[in-house]
Design a protein around this motif. Sequence first.
Motif, short mmCIF file in Angstrom:
data_model
loop_
_atom_site.label_atom_id
_atom_site.label_comp_id
_atom_site.label_asym_id
_atom_site.label_seq_id
_atom_site.Cartn_x
_atom_site.Cartn_y
_atom_site.Cartn_z
N ALA A 51 0.82 -1.21 0.00
CA ALA A 51 0.00 0.00 0.00
C ALA A 51 0.86 1.26 0.00
O ALA A 51 0.47 2.28 -0.56
CB ALA A 51 -0.93 0.00 1.21
N ALA A 52 2.05 1.18 0.59
CA ALA A 52 2.95 2.34 0.62
C ALA A 52 3.70 2.51 -0.69
O ALA A 52 4.39 3.51 -0.87
CB ALA A 52 3.93 2.20 1.78
N GLY A 53 3.59 1.54 -1.58
CA GLY A 53 4.24 1.64 -2.88
C GLY A 53 5.58 0.94 -2.97
O GLY A 53 6.26 1.02 -3.98
N ALA A 54 5.97 0.22 -1.93
CA ALA A 54 7.25 -0.50 -1.96
C ALA A 54 7.12 -1.74 -2.84
O ALA A 54 6.07 -2.39 -2.87
CB ALA A 54 7.67 -0.89 -0.55
N ILE A 55 8.16 -2.05 -3.57
CA ILE A 55 8.15 -3.27 -4.39
C ILE A 55 9.22 -4.25 -3.93
O ILE A 55 9.23 -5.40 -4.36
CB ILE A 55 8.34 -2.95 -5.89
CG1 ILE A 55 9.67 -2.23 -6.13
CG2 ILE A 55 7.19 -2.14 -6.40
CD1 ILE A 55 10.04 -2.10 -7.58
N GLN A 56 10.10 -3.82 -3.05
CA GLN A 56 11.17 -4.68 -2.56
C GLN A 56 10.75 -5.29 -1.22
O GLN A 56 11.11 -4.81 -0.16
CB GLN A 56 12.45 -3.86 -2.41
CG GLN A 56 12.87 -3.23 -3.72
CD GLN A 56 13.95 -2.21 -3.52
OE1 GLN A 56 15.10 -2.59 -3.32
NE2 GLN A 56 13.60 -0.94 -3.55
N ILE A 57 9.93 -6.33 -1.30
CA ILE A 57 9.40 -6.98 -0.10
C ILE A 57 9.83 -8.44 -0.14
O ILE A 57 9.51 -9.16 -1.08
CB ILE A 57 7.86 -6.87 -0.06
CG1 ILE A 57 7.44 -5.40 -0.16
CG2 ILE A 57 7.31 -7.51 1.21
CD1 ILE A 57 5.96 -5.22 -0.42
N GLU A 58 10.57 -8.85 0.86
CA GLU A 58 11.13 -10.20 0.87
C GLU A 58 10.99 -10.79 2.27
O GLU A 58 10.74 -10.08 3.23
CB GLU A 58 12.59 -10.13 0.45
CG GLU A 58 13.22 -11.46 0.12
CD GLU A 58 12.43 -12.26 -0.90
OE1 GLU A 58 11.75 -13.20 -0.47
OE2 GLU A 58 12.51 -11.97 -2.09
N ASN A 59 11.17 -12.09 2.35
CA ASN A 59 11.13 -12.77 3.64
C ASN A 59 12.33 -13.69 3.74
O ASN A 59 12.74 -14.30 2.76
CB ASN A 59 9.85 -13.56 3.80
CG ASN A 59 9.67 -14.06 5.21
OD1 ASN A 59 10.36 -14.97 5.64
ND2 ASN A 59 8.80 -13.42 5.95
#
Length: 188
Positions: A176-184
């Motif tokens: 929702a904040a516009g981040a595309i670099q989301i990893e686990n």
Amino acid sequence: MARFSPLEWPVMRQLRTGDKLGRGPAVESPKTKSMQARTSTADSVVQSVCPFCAVGCGQKVFVKDGRVTQIEGDPDSPISRGRLCPKGASSEQLVNSPLRQTTVRYRAPYATEWQDLDRDTAIDMIADRFVKARRDHWQDVDAHGRPLHRTMGIASLGGATLDNEENYLIKKLFTAAGAIQIENQARI
């Protein structure tokens, strides 16, 4: 100290009690009879989920005097059926470790010492930095005029101690904040 009677020998107790195979009360010592499970004195038992990975193994948390005394696998859990891996079995140590940080610690840039912050101040600092990074690195369109609506100033790396629900909420927040670099950590 009381004298030991030959009638109390395990073989004699087997004959007296009818415990032919010697697997029941005939072979119990007074010490064994006086022992009780460490979970039997708990004030309450709370069902929980192991915090270490996304499997969601069920746990029973035993609480006495407002303090966690033992954590065991929950036999009613359809996922783990009472079993825990070594990390899950050590959950009680995670909760009660004297090394566990219970305050927000902050080290300012170029500082050599950590300082304690109250929670509200820390949350405000994080929110301010989050909003600033989003604003400063926002990309509306690319070089060809195609819409992007993203930020490259924010990234997220989830950890193994987050459960499914926390990871879901983090993914929703950062998307929702516009981040595309989301990893686990589990995928790396």
